[in-house]
Design a protein around this motif. Structure first.
Motif, mmCIF file in Angstrom:
data_model
loop_
_atom_site.group_PDB
_atom_site.id
_atom_site.type_symbol
_atom_site.label_atom_id
_atom_site.label_comp_id
_atom_site.label_asym_id
_atom_site.label_seq_id
_atom_site.Cartn_x
_atom_site.Cartn_y
_atom_site.Cartn_z
ATOM 1 N N GLN A 23 0.820 -1.213 0.000
ATOM 2 C CA GLN A 23 0.000 0.000 0.000
ATOM 3 C C GLN A 23 0.855 1.265 0.000
ATOM 4 O O GLN A 23 0.568 2.209 -0.726
ATOM 5 N N ASN A 62 -5.986 5.616 -2.925
ATOM 6 C CA ASN A 62 -6.264 4.600 -3.954
ATOM 7 C C ASN A 62 -7.232 5.049 -5.045
ATOM 8 O O ASN A 62 -7.754 4.221 -5.791
ATOM 9 N N ARG A 89 -6.585 -1.288 -7.032
ATOM 10 C CA ARG A 89 -7.276 -2.446 -6.459
ATOM 11 C C ARG A 89 -6.260 -3.510 -6.050
ATOM 12 O O ARG A 89 -5.473 -3.966 -6.866
ATOM 13 N N PHE A 90 -6.294 -3.876 -4.785
ATOM 14 C CA PHE A 90 -5.456 -4.954 -4.271
ATOM 15 C C PHE A 90 -6.284 -6.238 -4.251
ATOM 16 O O PHE A 90 -7.420 -6.233 -3.771
ATOM 17 N N SER A 91 -5.723 -7.319 -4.814
ATOM 18 C CA SER A 91 -6.407 -8.611 -4.784
ATOM 19 C C SER A 91 -5.373 -9.710 -4.547
ATOM 20 O O SER A 91 -4.169 -9.446 -4.516
ATOM 21 N N ASP A 92 -5.846 -10.936 -4.412
ATOM 22 C CA ASP A 92 -4.939 -12.072 -4.228
ATOM 23 C C ASP A 92 -4.053 -12.288 -5.448
ATOM 24 O O ASP A 92 -2.952 -12.811 -5.332
ATOM 25 N N GLU A 93 -4.532 -11.892 -6.624
ATOM 26 C CA GLU A 93 -3.771 -12.075 -7.863
ATOM 27 C C GLU A 93 -2.720 -11.000 -8.084
ATOM 28 O O GLU A 93 -1.807 -11.171 -8.873
ATOM 29 N N VAL A 95 -1.830 -6.353 -7.777
ATOM 30 C CA VAL A 95 -2.304 -4.983 -7.589
ATOM 31 C C VAL A 95 -2.621 -4.433 -8.971
ATOM 32 O O VAL A 95 -1.800 -4.516 -9.891
ATOM 33 N N ASP A 98 -7.406 0.152 -12.148
ATOM 34 C CA ASP A 98 -8.669 0.043 -12.880
ATOM 35 C C ASP A 98 -9.008 1.421 -13.434
ATOM 36 O O ASP A 98 -9.158 2.382 -12.671
ATOM 37 N N SER A 107 -8.338 -2.674 -17.043
ATOM 38 C CA SER A 107 -7.417 -2.816 -15.914
ATOM 39 C C SER A 107 -6.026 -3.148 -16.412
ATOM 40 O O SER A 107 -5.864 -3.775 -17.460
ATOM 41 N N GLU A 109 -2.278 -4.595 -14.520
ATOM 42 C CA GLU A 109 -1.632 -5.039 -13.300
ATOM 43 C C GLU A 109 -0.282 -4.355 -13.151
ATOM 44 O O GLU A 109 0.456 -4.200 -14.129
#
Length: 146
Positions: A23, A62, A89-93, A95, A98, A107, A109
């Motif tokens: 972050q 963000n 957007r932070f996700s398991d896959e 950052v 978007d 989007s 990455e």
């Protein structure tokens, strides 16, 4: 058995080499970025020498914008009212940035992010390599750049 071990080692190297974006890294995106190279899915690269436009990012909590700006010889930038809304957007896959305009949503990455370098990849597996840039002042008039 040797093949499985080899695959596991390669996989672990891939995981270990991928940068983890935190972050507090997101503040590094703010500012002017010049594209240096685009790498396409088939492995072909397009190198950029000098660019007529830079991408300007301004992100807080963000959320923010990205807009195209044109650097001028006196260190200023030409800008217009066109911009893209950006949401981090932070996700398991990973950052993601978007983007949202009245015409489209997409989007990218974040693959790499430092004070000097930004690498983004889209769903077509096209990588965009940027370097952080500063104002150009070729006139040498000694005026302070805003």
């Amino acid at each position: 058995m040797k093949k499985i071990t080899g695959v596991i080692i390669v996989f672990m190297l891939f995981i270990a080499c991928k940068q983890t974006i935190q972050q507090n890294d997101i503040t590094k995106i703010d500012g002017y970025w010049e594209i240096t190279k685009v790498t396409f899915d088939k492995g072909k690269d397009k190198d950029y020498g000098m660019n007529e436009t830079y991408d300007y990012f301004e992100i807080k909590d963000n959320k923010g914008i990205r807009k195209k700006v044109k650097p001028q010889l006196d260190g200023t930038y030409l800008v217009n009212d066109t911009y893209e809304n950006v949401l981090v957007r932070f996700s398991d896959e990973g950052v993601f940035l978007d983007y949202d305009t009245p015409y489209m949503k997409w989007s990218e990455e974040i693959i790499k992010l430092s004070d000097e370098e930004l690498v983004l990849i889209n769903k077509e597996k096209t990588e965009y390599h940027y370097k952080k840039t500063e104002a150009i002042n070729l006139l040498g008039d000694g005026k302070t750049i805003k």
